[in-house]
Design a protein around this motif. Structure first.
Motif, PDB file in Angstrom:
ATOM      1  N   SER A  53     -17.990  19.565  11.462  1.00 35.43           N
ATOM      2  CA  SER A  53     -17.770  20.997  11.664  1.00 35.43           C
ATOM      3  C   SER A  53     -18.733  21.848  10.824  1.00 35.43           C
ATOM      4  O   SER A  53     -18.735  23.071  10.934  1.00 35.43           O
ATOM      5  CB  SER A  53     -16.316  21.363  11.358  1.00 35.43           C
ATOM      6  OG  SER A  53     -16.045  21.331   9.971  1.00 35.43           O
ATOM      7  N   PHE A  54     -19.554  21.205  10.013  1.00 30.57           N
ATOM      8  CA  PHE A  54     -20.527  21.912   9.178  1.00 30.57           C
ATOM      9  C   PHE A  54     -21.948  21.590   9.624  1.00 30.57           C
ATOM     10  O   PHE A  54     -22.218  20.498  10.113  1.00 30.57           O
ATOM     11  CB  PHE A  54     -20.351  21.527   7.704  1.00 30.57           C
ATOM     12  CG  PHE A  54     -19.042  21.999   7.131  1.00 30.57           C
ATOM     13  CD1 PHE A  54     -18.890  23.297   6.661  1.00 30.57           C
ATOM     14  CD2 PHE A  54     -17.947  21.154   7.086  1.00 30.57           C
ATOM     15  CE1 PHE A  54     -17.676  23.740   6.162  1.00 30.57           C
ATOM     16  CE2 PHE A  54     -16.727  21.580   6.589  1.00 30.57           C
ATOM     17  CZ  PHE A  54     -16.595  22.882   6.125  1.00 30.57           C
ATOM     18  N   GLN A  55     -22.862  22.543   9.413  1.00 29.90           N
ATOM     19  CA  GLN A  55     -24.268  22.346   9.762  1.00 29.90           C
ATOM     20  C   GLN A  55     -24.962  21.408   8.772  1.00 29.90           C
ATOM     21  O   GLN A  55     -25.869  20.680   9.138  1.00 29.90           O
ATOM     22  CB  GLN A  55     -25.016  23.677   9.742  1.00 29.90           C
ATOM     23  CG  GLN A  55     -24.710  24.588  10.901  1.00 29.90           C
ATOM     24  CD  GLN A  55     -25.562  25.842  10.816  1.00 29.90           C
ATOM     25  OE1 GLN A  55     -25.613  26.504   9.780  1.00 29.90           O
ATOM     26  NE2 GLN A  55     -26.239  26.166  11.900  1.00 29.90           N
ATOM     27  N   SER A  56     -24.547  21.444   7.538  1.00 30.96           N
ATOM     28  CA  SER A  56     -25.206  20.672   6.482  1.00 30.96           C
ATOM     29  C   SER A  56     -25.131  19.167   6.741  1.00 30.96           C
ATOM     30  O   SER A  56     -24.190  18.695   7.378  1.00 30.96           O
ATOM     31  CB  SER A  56     -24.556  20.966   5.131  1.00 30.96           C
ATOM     32  OG  SER A  56     -24.744  22.317   4.794  1.00 30.96           O
ATOM     33  N   SER A  57     -26.113  18.451   6.216  1.00 29.20           N
ATOM     34  CA  SER A  57     -26.018  16.996   6.249  1.00 29.20           C
ATOM     35  C   SER A  57     -25.102  16.589   5.096  1.00 29.20           C
ATOM     36  O   SER A  57     -25.189  17.136   3.995  1.00 29.20           O
ATOM     37  CB  SER A  57     -27.397  16.352   6.108  1.00 29.20           C
ATOM     38  OG  SER A  57     -27.961  16.678   4.864  1.00 29.20           O
ATOM     39  N   ILE A  58     -24.199  15.668   5.376  1.00 30.64           N
ATOM     40  CA  ILE A  58     -23.212  15.244   4.383  1.00 30.64           C
ATOM     41  C   ILE A  58     -23.216  13.726   4.318  1.00 30.64           C
ATOM     42  O   ILE A  58     -23.146  13.057   5.346  1.00 30.64           O
ATOM     43  CB  ILE A  58     -21.795  15.754   4.765  1.00 30.64           C
ATOM     44  CG1 ILE A  58     -21.818  17.279   4.917  1.00 30.64           C
ATOM     45  CG2 ILE A  58     -20.772  15.327   3.724  1.00 30.64           C
ATOM     46  CD1 ILE A  58     -20.624  17.838   5.656  1.00 30.64           C
ATOM     47  N   THR A  59     -23.326  13.210   3.101  1.00 35.44           N
ATOM     48  CA  THR A  59     -23.312  11.758   2.925  1.00 35.44           C
ATOM     49  C   THR A  59     -22.247  11.386   1.913  1.00 35.44           C
ATOM     50  O   THR A  59     -21.808  12.213   1.114  1.00 35.44           O
ATOM     51  CB  THR A  59     -24.689  11.231   2.450  1.00 35.44           C
ATOM     52  OG1 THR A  59     -25.064  11.916   1.254  1.00 35.44           O
ATOM     53  CG2 THR A  59     -25.762  11.433   3.516  1.00 35.44           C
ATOM     54  N   LEU A  60     -21.839  10.112   1.959  1.00 32.46           N
ATOM     55  CA  LEU A  60     -20.856   9.641   0.993  1.00 32.46           C
ATOM     56  C   LEU A  60     -21.212   8.251   0.521  1.00 32.46           C
ATOM     57  O   LEU A  60     -21.918   7.504   1.195  1.00 32.46           O
ATOM     58  CB  LEU A  60     -19.444   9.680   1.577  1.00 32.46           C
ATOM     59  CG  LEU A  60     -18.966   8.523   2.426  1.00 32.46           C
ATOM     60  CD1 LEU A  60     -17.865   7.778   1.695  1.00 32.46           C
ATOM     61  CD2 LEU A  60     -18.420   9.017   3.736  1.00 32.46           C
ATOM     62  N   ALA A  61     -20.712   7.916  -0.676  1.00 28.49           N
ATOM     63  CA  ALA A  61     -20.946   6.604  -1.267  1.00 28.49           C
ATOM     64  C   ALA A  61     -19.788   6.285  -2.194  1.00 28.49           C
ATOM     65  O   ALA A  61     -19.061   7.182  -2.624  1.00 28.49           O
ATOM     66  CB  ALA A  61     -22.259   6.595  -2.054  1.00 28.49           C
ATOM     67  N   ILE A  62     -19.619   5.000  -2.506  1.00 25.73           N
ATOM     68  CA  ILE A  62     -18.581   4.627  -3.466  1.00 25.73           C
ATOM     69  C   ILE A  62     -19.198   4.387  -4.844  1.00 25.73           C
ATOM     70  O   ILE A  62     -18.512   4.021  -5.775  1.00 25.73           O
ATOM     71  CB  ILE A  62     -17.747   3.408  -2.999  1.00 25.73           C
ATOM     72  CG1 ILE A  62     -18.638   2.224  -2.668  1.00 25.73           C
ATOM     73  CG2 ILE A  62     -16.886   3.786  -1.811  1.00 25.73           C
ATOM     74  CD1 ILE A  62     -17.869   0.948  -2.361  1.00 25.73           C
ATOM     75  N   ASP A  63     -20.503   4.615  -4.945  1.00 26.51           N
ATOM     76  CA  ASP A  63     -21.205   4.529  -6.219  1.00 26.51           C
ATOM     77  C   ASP A  63     -22.296   5.587  -6.205  1.00 26.51           C
ATOM     78  O   ASP A  63     -22.960   5.768  -5.184  1.00 26.51           O
ATOM     79  CB  ASP A  63     -21.813   3.130  -6.386  1.00 26.51           C
ATOM     80  CG  ASP A  63     -22.386   2.914  -7.772  1.00 26.51           C
ATOM     81  OD1 ASP A  63     -23.377   3.608  -8.117  1.00 26.51           O
ATOM     82  OD2 ASP A  63     -21.862   2.077  -8.517  1.00 26.51           O
ATOM     83  N   GLU A  64     -22.485   6.283  -7.327  1.00 26.45           N
ATOM     84  CA  GLU A  64     -23.514   7.336  -7.375  1.00 26.45           C
ATOM     85  C   GLU A  64     -24.892   6.813  -6.998  1.00 26.45           C
ATOM     86  O   GLU A  64     -25.721   7.546  -6.480  1.00 26.45           O
ATOM     87  CB  GLU A  64     -23.571   7.957  -8.781  1.00 26.45           C
ATOM     88  CG  GLU A  64     -22.499   8.987  -9.022  1.00 26.45           C
ATOM     89  CD  GLU A  64     -22.613   9.601 -10.399  1.00 26.45           C
ATOM     90  OE1 GLU A  64     -23.015  10.773 -10.477  1.00 26.45           O
ATOM     91  OE2 GLU A  64     -22.294   8.905 -11.380  1.00 26.45           O
ATOM     92  N   ALA A  65     -25.129   5.525  -7.252  1.00 28.58           N
ATOM     93  CA  ALA A  65     -26.429   4.934  -6.952  1.00 28.58           C
ATOM     94  C   ALA A  65     -26.570   4.561  -5.475  1.00 28.58           C
ATOM     95  O   ALA A  65     -27.636   4.172  -5.032  1.00 28.58           O
ATOM     96  CB  ALA A  65     -26.643   3.697  -7.822  1.00 28.58           C
ATOM     97  N   GLY A  66     -25.472   4.674  -4.721  1.00 31.21           N
ATOM     98  CA  GLY A  66     -25.524   4.337  -3.304  1.00 31.21           C
ATOM     99  C   GLY A  66     -24.993   2.945  -3.048  1.00 31.21           C
ATOM    100  O   GLY A  66     -24.443   2.329  -3.958  1.00 31.21           O
ATOM    101  N   PHE A 100     -19.790  12.449  -2.825  1.00 30.75           N
ATOM    102  CA  PHE A 100     -20.282  13.169  -1.659  1.00 30.75           C
ATOM    103  C   PHE A 100     -21.516  13.976  -2.018  1.00 30.75           C
ATOM    104  O   PHE A 100     -21.645  14.463  -3.137  1.00 30.75           O
ATOM    105  CB  PHE A 100     -19.207  14.130  -1.128  1.00 30.75           C
ATOM    106  CG  PHE A 100     -18.000  13.430  -0.567  1.00 30.75           C
ATOM    107  CD1 PHE A 100     -17.995  12.960   0.728  1.00 30.75           C
ATOM    108  CD2 PHE A 100     -16.884  13.238  -1.360  1.00 30.75           C
ATOM    109  CE1 PHE A 100     -16.886  12.298   1.239  1.00 30.75           C
ATOM    110  CE2 PHE A 100     -15.768  12.581  -0.860  1.00 30.75           C
ATOM    111  CZ  PHE A 100     -15.769  12.112   0.448  1.00 30.75           C
ATOM    112  N   SER A 101     -22.389  14.121  -1.047  1.00 31.48           N
ATOM    113  CA  SER A 101     -23.569  14.955  -1.197  1.00 31.48           C
ATOM    114  C   SER A 101     -23.684  15.804   0.064  1.00 31.48           C
ATOM    115  O   SER A 101     -23.533  15.290   1.176  1.00 31.48           O
ATOM    116  CB  SER A 101     -24.809  14.072  -1.357  1.00 31.48           C
ATOM    117  OG  SER A 101     -25.970  14.874  -1.383  1.00 31.48           O
TER     118      SER A 101
END
Length: 93
Positions: A31-44, A68-69
């Motif tokens: 529902s948002f224009q932004s690209s959104i990513t997720l991870a279970i560790d900050e390093a990916g 989330f980013s």
């Protein structure tokens, strides 16, 4: 170019990030224009939060901290909404 906004929230719902929560998360992300990513560790590794298949593959159990980013014109609103969804236990409890 703006730097991506980041945030994190702990999974506190009983089943963690499985089918229903994954679908709710991806629907909200889309529902948002932004690209959104997720991870279970900050390093990916980081995955596209708008992809139901990729989000379901994360299979994070209760107690996992999701990172989330968000990057784009509505990144701040997107990040706030997604963190709110996780903190609200995906409205399941």
């Amino acid at each position: 170019m703006n730097a991506a906004l980041t945030g994190k929230a702990e999974l506190t719902n009983a089943i963690g990030l499985h089918a229903r929560p994954s679908v709710k998360l991806t629907q909200l992300a889309k529902s948002f224009q932004s690209s959104i990513t997720l991870a279970i560790d900050e390093a990916g590794p980081w995955v596209d939060a708008k992809s139901p298949v990729k989000v379901m593959r994360v299979k994070a159990p209760k107690g996992t901290v999701l990172h989330f980013s968000a990057d784009g014109p509505d990144a701040q609103a997107a990040l706030a909404a997604i963190l709110g969804l996780v903190e609200d236990k995906f409205g399941e409890e």
